[in-house]
Enzyme design. Structure first.
Site, PDB file in Angstrom:
ATOM      1  N   TYR A  11       0.825  -1.217   0.000  1.00 52.59           N
ATOM      2  CA  TYR A  11       0.000   0.000   0.000  1.00 52.59           C
ATOM      3  C   TYR A  11       0.862   1.272   0.000  1.00 52.59           C
ATOM      4  O   TYR A  11       0.809   2.073  -0.942  1.00 52.59           O
ATOM      5  CB  TYR A  11      -0.946  -0.074   1.202  1.00 52.59           C
ATOM      6  CG  TYR A  11      -1.641   1.202   1.567  1.00 52.59           C
ATOM      7  CD1 TYR A  11      -2.483   1.843   0.649  1.00 52.59           C
ATOM      8  CD2 TYR A  11      -1.471   1.767   2.823  1.00 52.59           C
ATOM      9  CE1 TYR A  11      -3.133   3.019   0.998  1.00 52.59           C
ATOM     10  CE2 TYR A  11      -2.120   2.933   3.178  1.00 52.59           C
ATOM     11  CZ  TYR A  11      -2.947   3.558   2.257  1.00 52.59           C
ATOM     12  OH  TYR A  11      -3.574   4.723   2.603  1.00 52.59           O
ATOM     13  N   ASP A  31       9.466  -7.655  -3.936  1.00 53.20           N
ATOM     14  CA  ASP A  31       8.290  -7.908  -3.088  1.00 53.20           C
ATOM     15  C   ASP A  31       7.948  -9.390  -3.186  1.00 53.20           C
ATOM     16  O   ASP A  31       8.101  -9.986  -4.262  1.00 53.20           O
ATOM     17  CB  ASP A  31       7.110  -7.060  -3.589  1.00 53.20           C
ATOM     18  CG  ASP A  31       6.018  -6.866  -2.550  1.00 53.20           C
ATOM     19  OD1 ASP A  31       5.768  -5.702  -2.166  1.00 53.20           O
ATOM     20  OD2 ASP A  31       5.407  -7.869  -2.112  1.00 53.20           O
ATOM     21  N   ASN A  92      10.232 -11.878  10.340  1.00 55.21           N
ATOM     22  CA  ASN A  92      10.072 -11.017   9.166  1.00 55.21           C
ATOM     23  C   ASN A  92      10.633  -9.618   9.386  1.00 55.21           C
ATOM     24  O   ASN A  92      11.430  -9.126   8.596  1.00 55.21           O
ATOM     25  CB  ASN A  92       8.598 -10.932   8.785  1.00 55.21           C
ATOM     26  CG  ASN A  92       8.437 -10.362   7.391  1.00 55.21           C
ATOM     27  OD1 ASN A  92       8.764 -11.019   6.410  1.00 55.21           O
ATOM     28  ND2 ASN A  92       7.992  -9.128   7.299  1.00 55.21           N
ATOM     29  N   SER A 117       7.618   3.907  12.462  1.00 53.48           N
ATOM     30  CA  SER A 117       6.231   4.113  12.886  1.00 53.48           C
ATOM     31  C   SER A 117       6.167   4.907  14.180  1.00 53.48           C
ATOM     32  O   SER A 117       7.075   4.818  15.022  1.00 53.48           O
ATOM     33  CB  SER A 117       5.598   2.743  13.125  1.00 53.48           C
ATOM     34  OG  SER A 117       4.388   2.858  13.828  1.00 53.48           O
ATOM     35  N   TYR A 141       5.279  -5.077  17.634  1.00 52.06           N
ATOM     36  CA  TYR A 141       5.454  -4.467  16.305  1.00 52.06           C
ATOM     37  C   TYR A 141       6.274  -3.180  16.428  1.00 52.06           C
ATOM     38  O   TYR A 141       7.256  -2.971  15.704  1.00 52.06           O
ATOM     39  CB  TYR A 141       4.075  -4.182  15.691  1.00 52.06           C
ATOM     40  CG  TYR A 141       4.090  -3.123  14.639  1.00 52.06           C
ATOM     41  CD1 TYR A 141       4.582  -3.397  13.370  1.00 52.06           C
ATOM     42  CD2 TYR A 141       3.634  -1.826  14.905  1.00 52.06           C
ATOM     43  CE1 TYR A 141       4.627  -2.411  12.402  1.00 52.06           C
ATOM     44  CE2 TYR A 141       3.665  -0.840  13.953  1.00 52.06           C
ATOM     45  CZ  TYR A 141       4.168  -1.137  12.696  1.00 52.06           C
ATOM     46  OH  TYR A 141       4.216  -0.156  11.748  1.00 52.06           O
ATOM     47  N   LYS A 145      10.243  -2.028  14.983  1.00 53.49           N
ATOM     48  CA  LYS A 145      10.595  -0.803  14.244  1.00 53.49           C
ATOM     49  C   LYS A 145      11.727  -0.059  14.961  1.00 53.49           C
ATOM     50  O   LYS A 145      12.663   0.437  14.334  1.00 53.49           O
ATOM     51  CB  LYS A 145       9.370   0.102  14.088  1.00 53.49           C
ATOM     52  CG  LYS A 145       8.299  -0.472  13.186  1.00 53.49           C
ATOM     53  CD  LYS A 145       8.736  -0.454  11.727  1.00 53.49           C
ATOM     54  CE  LYS A 145       7.765  -1.126  10.799  1.00 53.49           C
ATOM     55  NZ  LYS A 145       8.223  -1.128   9.402  1.00 53.49           N
ATOM     56  N   LEU A 190      -8.676   1.466  10.888  1.00 50.59           N
ATOM     57  CA  LEU A 190     -10.022   2.036  10.953  1.00 50.59           C
ATOM     58  C   LEU A 190     -10.648   2.360   9.588  1.00 50.59           C
ATOM     59  O   LEU A 190     -11.764   1.914   9.299  1.00 50.59           O
ATOM     60  CB  LEU A 190      -9.995   3.301  11.835  1.00 50.59           C
ATOM     61  CG  LEU A 190     -11.331   4.033  11.921  1.00 50.59           C
ATOM     62  CD1 LEU A 190     -12.392   3.160  12.579  1.00 50.59           C
ATOM     63  CD2 LEU A 190     -11.175   5.343  12.679  1.00 50.59           C
ATOM     64  N   PHE A 208     -13.904   0.807  19.099  1.00 49.42           N
ATOM     65  CA  PHE A 208     -13.231   0.338  20.312  1.00 49.42           C
ATOM     66  C   PHE A 208     -13.203   1.402  21.407  1.00 49.42           C
ATOM     67  O   PHE A 208     -12.193   2.046  21.626  1.00 49.42           O
ATOM     68  CB  PHE A 208     -11.802  -0.104  19.964  1.00 49.42           C
ATOM     69  CG  PHE A 208     -11.719  -1.222  18.955  1.00 49.42           C
ATOM     70  CD1 PHE A 208     -12.611  -2.294  18.992  1.00 49.42           C
ATOM     71  CD2 PHE A 208     -10.746  -1.216  17.965  1.00 49.42           C
ATOM     72  CE1 PHE A 208     -12.528  -3.334  18.059  1.00 49.42           C
ATOM     73  CE2 PHE A 208     -10.652  -2.251  17.038  1.00 49.42           C
ATOM     74  CZ  PHE A 208     -11.558  -3.300  17.076  1.00 49.42           C
TER      75      PHE A 208
HETATM   76  C1  UD1 Z   1      -2.160   0.915  14.455  1.00 43.87           C
HETATM   77  C2  UD1 Z   1      -1.037   0.432  15.310  1.00 43.87           C
HETATM   78  C3  UD1 Z   1       0.204   1.156  14.904  1.00 43.87           C
HETATM   79  C4  UD1 Z   1       0.490   0.970  13.440  1.00 43.87           C
HETATM   80  C5  UD1 Z   1      -0.709   1.470  12.651  1.00 43.87           C
HETATM   81  C6  UD1 Z   1      -0.509   1.199  11.183  1.00 43.87           C
HETATM   82  C7  UD1 Z   1      -1.997  -0.201  17.490  1.00 43.87           C
HETATM   83  C8  UD1 Z   1      -2.072   0.141  18.930  1.00 43.87           C
HETATM   84  N1  UD1 Z   1      -1.311   0.663  16.717  1.00 43.87           N
HETATM   85  O1  UD1 Z   1      -2.411   2.270  14.776  1.00 43.87           O
HETATM   86  O2  UD1 Z   1       1.262   0.645  15.649  1.00 43.87           O
HETATM   87  O3  UD1 Z   1       1.628   1.697  13.071  1.00 43.87           O
HETATM   88  O4  UD1 Z   1      -1.865   0.801  13.089  1.00 43.87           O
HETATM   89  O5  UD1 Z   1      -0.842  -0.078  10.841  1.00 43.87           O
HETATM   90  O6  UD1 Z   1      -2.534  -1.195  17.057  1.00 43.87           O
HETATM   91  N2  UD1 Z   1     -10.605   1.558  15.649  1.00 43.87           N
HETATM   92  C9  UD1 Z   1     -11.901   1.152  15.905  1.00 43.87           C
HETATM   93  N3  UD1 Z   1     -12.385   0.061  15.248  1.00 43.87           N
HETATM   94  C10 UD1 Z   1     -11.642  -0.668  14.352  1.00 43.87           C
HETATM   95  C11 UD1 Z   1     -10.319  -0.239  14.079  1.00 43.87           C
HETATM   96  C12 UD1 Z   1      -9.834   0.864  14.755  1.00 43.87           C
HETATM   97  O7  UD1 Z   1     -12.604   1.766  16.704  1.00 43.87           O
HETATM   98  O8  UD1 Z   1     -12.133  -1.671  13.803  1.00 43.87           O
HETATM   99  C13 UD1 Z   1     -10.057   2.759  16.321  1.00 43.87           C
HETATM  100  C14 UD1 Z   1      -8.867   2.495  17.212  1.00 43.87           C
HETATM  101  O9  UD1 Z   1      -9.258   2.184  18.510  1.00 43.87           O
HETATM  102  C15 UD1 Z   1      -8.116   3.829  17.105  1.00 43.87           C
HETATM  103  C16 UD1 Z   1      -8.435   4.316  15.694  1.00 43.87           C
HETATM  104  O10 UD1 Z   1      -9.617   3.624  15.307  1.00 43.87           O
HETATM  105  O11 UD1 Z   1      -8.633   4.762  18.021  1.00 43.87           O
HETATM  106  C17 UD1 Z   1      -7.340   4.022  14.692  1.00 43.87           C
HETATM  107  O12 UD1 Z   1      -7.025   2.633  14.743  1.00 43.87           O
HETATM  108  P1  UD1 Z   1      -6.093   1.904  13.677  1.00 43.87           P
HETATM  109  O13 UD1 Z   1      -6.482   2.307  12.314  1.00 43.87           O
HETATM  110  O14 UD1 Z   1      -6.057   0.460  14.006  1.00 43.87           O
HETATM  111  O15 UD1 Z   1      -4.663   2.557  13.914  1.00 43.87           O
HETATM  112  P2  UD1 Z   1      -3.809   2.678  15.280  1.00 43.87           P
HETATM  113  O16 UD1 Z   1      -4.276   1.752  16.294  1.00 43.87           O
HETATM  114  O17 UD1 Z   1      -3.753   4.116  15.645  1.00 43.87           O
END
Ligand code: UD1
Length: 323
Positions: A11, A31, A92, A117, A141, A145, A190, A208
């Protein structure tokens, strides 16, 4: 410059390849297509299918192409999974990266740009988070890094390898010109999850937690457009070439968006309702994480241009619509 992009079918990697080609660099991609997609490759960049655990494949790729610069983005990135299966991340992310480092040295690479990161910081002690913030990863993870950043620093001292470690905050969005639309296979982040809920690929989005100390109670993050990240890589090479000294920078926007902000924008852009449900907090998630990106600006003139929430969501929605 001749630049090898390891993980260039992924990506962030594919957007970086596009930017480097647009800036006139000669690019070759390595890759293993485990999460990368052939759809993300460009005819102007040669492609070598291989795995970073296979040192002879790495060796023949680098010794044939003989790049001056190398970008390394081949890594697993699911923080939650890394706590359950650390071995996978050790092999990895750590062993694979050391293989790349050793082969880069052997083939005479001068400049190394590493995909790091914000996870290296762990729970923020103050905000916005600058590069001086203590590094104390909360998940394995993030530790992998940080470990690679430390190996890079040693290889700089011992071998003269000049590196840039780019600490990405939350990468999001798709190419603003629509040239890349390959979707991640099993997204956990997210915005892609919101998209899958919108198109009916998943029943609902699980939010969450809504009891954080944030304006609306949901998690706040610093979302940065992948085209802005890609430009950051190109600028990092220019900076390394200009000064011949290594550096670490945050790539973020210093703007926070909550989970509910993302949902609201996704509904506005798509004209559809996002089915969602509030559930328990996800372990290890900080309430907020916002970058101080001022060093990237003062050092190399980098500034995000496409990272407003509307562009982030609109470009992602377009990519999902095009499938
Ligand atoms: C995550 C990783 C981070 C990594 C980044 C890129 C953690 C703690 N951090 O960041 O190390 O560099 O991804 O891959 O895992 N959320 C929801 N529902 C979901 C998914 C996410 O509510 O199904 C919320 C999370 O609680 C957070 C926000 O959305 O508040 C962003 O989440 P996400 O996209 O997973 O990124 P990070 O957790 O910030």
């Amino acid at each position: 410059m001749k630049i090898a992009v390891i993980g260039g079918a992924g990506y962030i990697g594919s957007h970086t390849v596009r930017e480097l080609l647009d800036q006139g660099h000669q690019v070759a991609v390595f890759d293993n297509l485990s999460s990368g997609l052939t759809q993300n490759l460009f005819s102007e960049a040669s492609f070598f299918e291989g795995d970073i655990l296979n040192t002879s494949a790495l060796h023949s790729f680098l010794s044939q192409f003989k790049p001056e610069g190398l970008v390394h983005l081949a890594a697993f990135k699911a923080a939650g999974e890394s706590m359950i299966a650390p071995e996978k991340y050790s092999v990895n992310n750590i062993t694979g990266s050391l293989n790349i480092l050793n082969e880069a040295i052997a083939s005479g690479v001068s400049y190394f740009v590493f995909s790091s990161s914000a996870a290296v910081y762990g729970a923020p002690k103050y905000m916005p988070v600058n590069e001086e913030h203590p590094t104390n990863p909360e998940n394995y993870y993030g530790y992998t890094k940080l470990a690679i950043e430390q190996y890079l620093s040693w290889y700089d001292k011992l071998k003269g390898l000049k590196y840039a470690a780019l600490r990405y905050f939350n990468a999001a969005g798709y190419d603003i010109k629509g040239r890349l639309t390959g979707l991640e296979k099993n997204p956990a982040n997210l915005i892609p999850v919101v998209m899958e809920a919108l198109i009916g690929k998943r029943k609902e989005l699980l939010v969450f937690g809504n009891d954080y100390d944030t304006p609306d109670g949901t998690g706040v993050r610093d979302y940065i457009h992948v085209n802005d990240l890609a430009v950051g890589h190109a600028m990092a090479f220019k900076q390394l070439q200009k000064t011949n000294s290594s550096f670490i920078v945050n790539l973020g926007v210093q703007q926070g968006a909550s989970v509910l902000d993302i949902i609201q924008m996704a509904e506005k852009v798509s004209g559809k309702k996002v089915p969602y449900r509030i559930v328990e907090r996800r372990p290890g998630d900080p309430a907020s994480l916002i970058a101080d990106p001022s060093k990237a600006y003062s050092l190399m003139g980098w500034k995000a241009k496409h990272s407003d929430l509307e562009t982030l969501i609109e470009t992602t929605w377009k990519a999902y619509q095009s499938q």
